[in-house]
Scaffold this motif. Structure first.
Motif, PDB file in Angstrom:
ATOM      1  N   GLY A 203       0.789  -1.231   0.000  1.00 18.66           N
ATOM      2  CA  GLY A 203       0.000   0.000   0.000  1.00 18.66           C
ATOM      3  C   GLY A 203       0.823   1.283   0.000  1.00 18.66           C
ATOM      4  O   GLY A 203       0.331   2.336  -0.390  1.00 18.66           O
ATOM      5  N   VAL A 230      -3.750  -4.982  -0.558  1.00 17.76           N
ATOM      6  CA  VAL A 230      -4.105  -3.589  -0.854  1.00 17.76           C
ATOM      7  C   VAL A 230      -3.995  -3.341  -2.361  1.00 17.76           C
ATOM      8  O   VAL A 230      -4.858  -2.701  -2.969  1.00 17.76           O
ATOM      9  N   GLN A 242      -1.172 -12.000  -5.255  1.00 16.62           N
ATOM     10  CA  GLN A 242      -1.329 -11.680  -3.825  1.00 16.62           C
ATOM     11  C   GLN A 242      -0.624 -12.700  -2.943  1.00 16.62           C
ATOM     12  O   GLN A 242      -0.812 -13.904  -3.075  1.00 16.62           O
ATOM     13  N   GLY A 247      -3.887 -15.442  -0.153  1.00  8.97           N
ATOM     14  CA  GLY A 247      -3.189 -15.424  -1.434  1.00  8.97           C
ATOM     15  C   GLY A 247      -2.218 -16.595  -1.488  1.00  8.97           C
ATOM     16  O   GLY A 247      -2.494 -17.679  -0.980  1.00  8.97           O
ATOM     17  N   VAL A 260       5.349  -2.234   2.278  1.00 11.35           N
ATOM     18  CA  VAL A 260       4.552  -3.330   2.865  1.00 11.35           C
ATOM     19  C   VAL A 260       4.645  -3.213   4.383  1.00 11.35           C
ATOM     20  O   VAL A 260       5.744  -3.146   4.939  1.00 11.35           O
ATOM     21  N   GLY A 262       3.657  -5.425   6.680  1.00 11.92           N
ATOM     22  CA  GLY A 262       3.948  -6.673   7.384  1.00 11.92           C
ATOM     23  C   GLY A 262       2.800  -7.086   8.285  1.00 11.92           C
ATOM     24  O   GLY A 262       3.012  -7.624   9.380  1.00 11.92           O
ATOM     25  N   GLN A 265      -1.923 -10.988   8.342  1.00 10.80           N
ATOM     26  CA  GLN A 265      -2.502 -11.764   7.231  1.00 10.80           C
ATOM     27  C   GLN A 265      -1.538 -11.870   6.055  1.00 10.80           C
ATOM     28  O   GLN A 265      -1.660 -12.764   5.238  1.00 10.80           O
ATOM     29  N   HIS A 266      -0.605 -10.949   5.970  1.00 10.17           N
ATOM     30  CA  HIS A 266       0.399 -11.032   4.899  1.00 10.17           C
ATOM     31  C   HIS A 266       1.528 -11.976   5.315  1.00 10.17           C
ATOM     32  O   HIS A 266       1.819 -12.964   4.641  1.00 10.17           O
ATOM     33  N   ASP A 282       8.034   3.919   7.684  1.00  4.97           N
ATOM     34  CA  ASP A 282       7.764   3.755   9.119  1.00  4.97           C
ATOM     35  C   ASP A 282       8.755   2.764   9.736  1.00  4.97           C
ATOM     36  O   ASP A 282       8.635   1.554   9.546  1.00  4.97           O
ATOM     37  N   CYS A 285       7.286  -0.345  11.798  1.00  5.53           N
ATOM     38  CA  CYS A 285       6.279  -1.299  11.297  1.00  5.53           C
ATOM     39  C   CYS A 285       6.813  -2.737  11.376  1.00  5.53           C
ATOM     40  O   CYS A 285       8.028  -2.963  11.397  1.00  5.53           O
ATOM     41  N   ASP A 298      11.156   6.667   0.976  1.00  3.99           N
ATOM     42  CA  ASP A 298       9.980   6.632   0.109  1.00  3.99           C
ATOM     43  C   ASP A 298      10.151   5.564  -0.983  1.00  3.99           C
ATOM     44  O   ASP A 298      11.170   5.542  -1.688  1.00  3.99           O
ATOM     45  N   ALA A 299       9.151   4.685  -1.108  1.00  6.09           N
ATOM     46  CA  ALA A 299       9.241   3.564  -2.057  1.00  6.09           C
ATOM     47  C   ALA A 299       9.455   4.051  -3.490  1.00  6.09           C
ATOM     48  O   ALA A 299      10.272   3.490  -4.234  1.00  6.09           O
TER      49      ALA A 299
HETATM   50  C1  LIG Z   1      -9.547 -12.093   6.165  1.00  6.32           C
HETATM   51  C2  LIG Z   1      -8.400 -11.261   5.678  1.00  6.32           C
HETATM   52  C3  LIG Z   1      -7.505 -11.834   4.798  1.00  6.32           C
HETATM   53  C4  LIG Z   1      -6.438 -11.081   4.328  1.00  6.32           C
HETATM   54  N1  LIG Z   1      -5.554 -11.656   3.460  1.00  6.32           N
HETATM   55  C5  LIG Z   1      -4.487 -10.953   3.061  1.00  6.32           C
HETATM   56  C6  LIG Z   1      -3.512 -11.536   2.197  1.00  6.32           C
HETATM   57  O1  LIG Z   1      -3.615 -12.676   1.742  1.00  6.32           O
HETATM   58  N2  LIG Z   1      -2.457 -10.785   1.845  1.00  6.32           N
HETATM   59  C7  LIG Z   1      -2.286  -9.503   2.287  1.00  6.32           C
HETATM   60  O2  LIG Z   1      -1.277  -8.877   1.922  1.00  6.32           O
HETATM   61  N3  LIG Z   1      -3.198  -8.930   3.084  1.00  6.32           N
HETATM   62  C8  LIG Z   1      -4.291  -9.617   3.470  1.00  6.32           C
HETATM   63  N4  LIG Z   1      -5.209  -9.015   4.258  1.00  6.32           N
HETATM   64  C9  LIG Z   1      -5.076  -7.578   4.534  1.00  6.32           C
HETATM   65  C10 LIG Z   1      -4.092  -7.297   5.663  1.00  6.32           C
HETATM   66  O3  LIG Z   1      -4.770  -7.326   6.889  1.00  6.32           O
HETATM   67  C11 LIG Z   1      -3.470  -5.897   5.482  1.00  6.32           C
HETATM   68  O4  LIG Z   1      -4.494  -4.938   5.402  1.00  6.32           O
HETATM   69  C12 LIG Z   1      -2.601  -5.781   4.254  1.00  6.32           C
HETATM   70  O5  LIG Z   1      -1.667  -6.838   4.207  1.00  6.32           O
HETATM   71  C13 LIG Z   1      -1.867  -4.457   4.305  1.00  6.32           C
HETATM   72  O6  LIG Z   1      -1.169  -4.313   3.125  1.00  6.32           O
HETATM   73  P1  LIG Z   1       0.024  -3.282   3.021  1.00  6.32           P
HETATM   74  O7  LIG Z   1       1.002  -3.548   4.085  1.00  6.32           O
HETATM   75  O8  LIG Z   1       0.481  -3.324   1.618  1.00  6.32           O
HETATM   76  O9  LIG Z   1      -0.703  -1.869   3.157  1.00  6.32           O
HETATM   77  P2  LIG Z   1      -0.853  -0.854   4.348  1.00  6.32           P
HETATM   78  O10 LIG Z   1      -1.371  -1.487   5.569  1.00  6.32           O
HETATM   79  O11 LIG Z   1      -1.592   0.282   3.754  1.00  6.32           O
HETATM   80  O12 LIG Z   1       0.637  -0.407   4.683  1.00  6.32           O
HETATM   81  C14 LIG Z   1       1.391   0.400   3.840  1.00  6.32           C
HETATM   82  C15 LIG Z   1       2.808   0.460   4.370  1.00  6.32           C
HETATM   83  O13 LIG Z   1       3.556   1.309   3.509  1.00  6.32           O
HETATM   84  C16 LIG Z   1       4.257   2.268   4.287  1.00  6.32           C
HETATM   85  N5  LIG Z   1       4.357   3.472   3.485  1.00  6.32           N
HETATM   86  C17 LIG Z   1       3.443   4.477   3.337  1.00  6.32           C
HETATM   87  N6  LIG Z   1       3.884   5.381   2.460  1.00  6.32           N
HETATM   88  C18 LIG Z   1       5.085   4.934   2.025  1.00  6.32           C
HETATM   89  C19 LIG Z   1       6.022   5.419   1.084  1.00  6.32           C
HETATM   90  N7  LIG Z   1       5.821   6.558   0.404  1.00  6.32           N
HETATM   91  N8  LIG Z   1       7.151   4.716   0.876  1.00  6.32           N
HETATM   92  C20 LIG Z   1       7.398   3.558   1.553  1.00  6.32           C
HETATM   93  N9  LIG Z   1       6.541   3.059   2.462  1.00  6.32           N
HETATM   94  C21 LIG Z   1       5.401   3.732   2.680  1.00  6.32           C
HETATM   95  C22 LIG Z   1       3.471   2.450   5.555  1.00  6.32           C
HETATM   96  O14 LIG Z   1       4.340   2.859   6.603  1.00  6.32           O
HETATM   97  C23 LIG Z   1       2.925   1.038   5.775  1.00  6.32           C
HETATM   98  O15 LIG Z   1       3.840   0.267   6.534  1.00  6.32           O
HETATM   99  C24 LIG Z   1      -6.281  -9.746   4.743  1.00  6.32           C
HETATM  100  C25 LIG Z   1      -7.190  -9.187   5.636  1.00  6.32           C
HETATM  101  C26 LIG Z   1      -8.231  -9.929   6.087  1.00  6.32           C
HETATM  102  C27 LIG Z   1      -9.204  -9.301   7.049  1.00  6.32           C
END
Ligand SMILES: Cc1cc2nc3c(=O)[nH]c(=O)nc-3n(C[C@H](O)[C@H](O)[C@H](O)COP(=O)(O)OP(=O)(O)OC[C@H]3O[C@@H](n4cnc5c(N)ncnc54)[C@H](O)[C@@H]3O)c2cc1C
Length: 317
Positions: A203, A230, A242, A247, A260, A262, A265-266, A282, A285, A298-299
């Motif tokens: 995300g 996301v 995913q 996934g 990411v 972390g 669920q991931h 962050d 995290c 920044d990614a």
């Molecule tokens: C039943 C269920 C099943 C799920 N199954 C999965 C699954 O299979 N796989 C999965 O991935 N998720 C799954 N999820 C979702 C999971 O709970 C998380 O919401 C998801 O993994 C978050 O993804 P993310 O870390 O990419 O995004 P976010 O939670 O949005 O995190 C984004 C990260 O990027 C960082 N960031 C922000 N801006 C920048 C930048 N400019 N540069 C660098 N870093 C930045 C932030 O600090 C943060 O750490 C599931 C959820 C549920 C409820």
């Protein structure tokens, strides 16, 4: 509606926020190439500020149906759409690869026995090109009625050439992208489940240009591309990329993540290797906590800089 109109390609867009996905835009662009015309149905489930710019990009004569369906639930997508649009029995539908569209496609096929074509890439009115064989080759198919094509603007996610780096797959540039992916690399990376080197975007990757850059970077590094939920929810990454509980499971030797967090669920489906490199803004995290090399940055900037360094290195050879 007469018989001929039933055979006009029908694009269905579900908008949950003020935006529509790039894959939905791709479906619109492809349908607009049909010389016999096409129809568009928009189901508003949230804001609608995307609508005016979208209208400016399509011929004014295009027939558009707009439905505000605030109560659109997680089930019954087919019934809602069928009720609004009438008989879909002879339809050819074009949709994006966002989760609403995919859910509708599944219901559509179970209700009408229609075929689902995933990883659709281009359409010319009579045939459709889809990515096949783990998305390593393109295949043209005749249109069947009823069927639904799910468009994915970057179906060969890890095989794009460096020349397309940084180019956002926009409405206008879709033709150029066809050329860019027409010659995928032969050394396509392994399946996620047994890939030794995985690059995962999350995300924190906030724009499509950076996602495209990361797909290029993965290809150049020989890494297999993955994404968090996301990004699959945004419709940027196909579902099979995913990683996580709902996934794919991975057990790489090197795990390289961009934006990411972390989340449990991931990480629950990631066998964490010794070498984990994470780019995140962050430092606190969970992903950074399990990393052997933390890049607090920044990614997007890191992706651009890595691509620049690789290009510089290539030029020096
Ligand atoms: C039943 C269920 C099943 C799920 N199954 C999965 C699954 O299979 N796989 C999965 O991935 N998720 C799954 N999820 C979702 C999971 O709970 C998380 O919401 C998801 O993994 C978050 O993804 P993310 O870390 O990419 O995004 P976010 O939670 O949005 O995190 C984004 C990260 O990027 C960082 N960031 C922000 N801006 C920048 C930048 N400019 N540069 C660098 N870093 C930045 C932030 O600090 C943060 O750490 C599931 C959820 C549920 C409820």
């Amino acid at each position: 509606m007469n018989h001929d109109e039933h055979h006009l390609p029908l694009v269905i867009i579900f908008s949950r926020s003020n935006e529509i996905s790039s894959s939905a835009r791709s479906a619109v662009y492809q349908a607009s190439k049909d010389p016999n015309g096409w129809r568009l149905a928009i189901f508003h489930l949230g804001g609608r500020s995307f609508e005016e710019p979208l209208r400016a990009q399509i011929p004014p004569s295009t027939h558009i149906d707009i439905f505000a369906e605030e109560t659109f639930g997680t089930k019954g997508a087919y019934k809602t759409v069928a009720k609004a649009l009438g008989d879909l029995e002879e339809s050819f539908l074009l949709m994006g690869c966002d989760s609403d569209s995919q859910r509708f496609a599944v219901e559509f096929s179970s209700q009408l026995g229609g075929k689902i074509l995933t990883n659709a890439y281009t359409f010319d009115g009579t045939s459709i090109v889809v990515a096949k064989g783990n998305r390593s080759r393109m295949e043209a198919q005749a249109i069947e009625y009823p069927s639904v094509a799910i468009f994915n603007p970057s179906p060969i996610a890890t095989s794009r050439t460096y020349s397309s780096a940084g180019k956002q797959l926009a409405y206008e540039s879709a033709e150029e992208e066809v050329i860019a992916i027409a010659s995928p690399k032969s050394d396509a990376p392994a399946e996620l489940s047994d890939a030794p080197f995985v690059l995962c975007a999350g995300g924190g990757v906030s724009d499509l240009a950076t996602w495209n850059e990361l797909t290029d970077l993965a290809g150049l590094l020989g890494a297999t591309l993955g994404a968090t939920r996301v990004l699959t929810d945004r419709g940027w990454a196909p579902n099979e990329l995913q990683i996580g509980a709902t996934g794919q499971g991975i057990s790489p030797k090197v795990y390289f993540t961009f934006g990411v967090s972390g989340a449990t669920q991931h990480l629950s489906n990631v066998e964490i290797p010794d070498k984990v490199i994470s780019v995140n803004t962050d430092p606190a995290c969970p992903m950074i906590a399990v990393s052997s090399l933390a890049v607090i940055s920044d990614a997007a900037s890191v992706a651009v800089e890595l691509l620049r360094l690789i290009k510089e290195d290539d030029n020096a050879k």
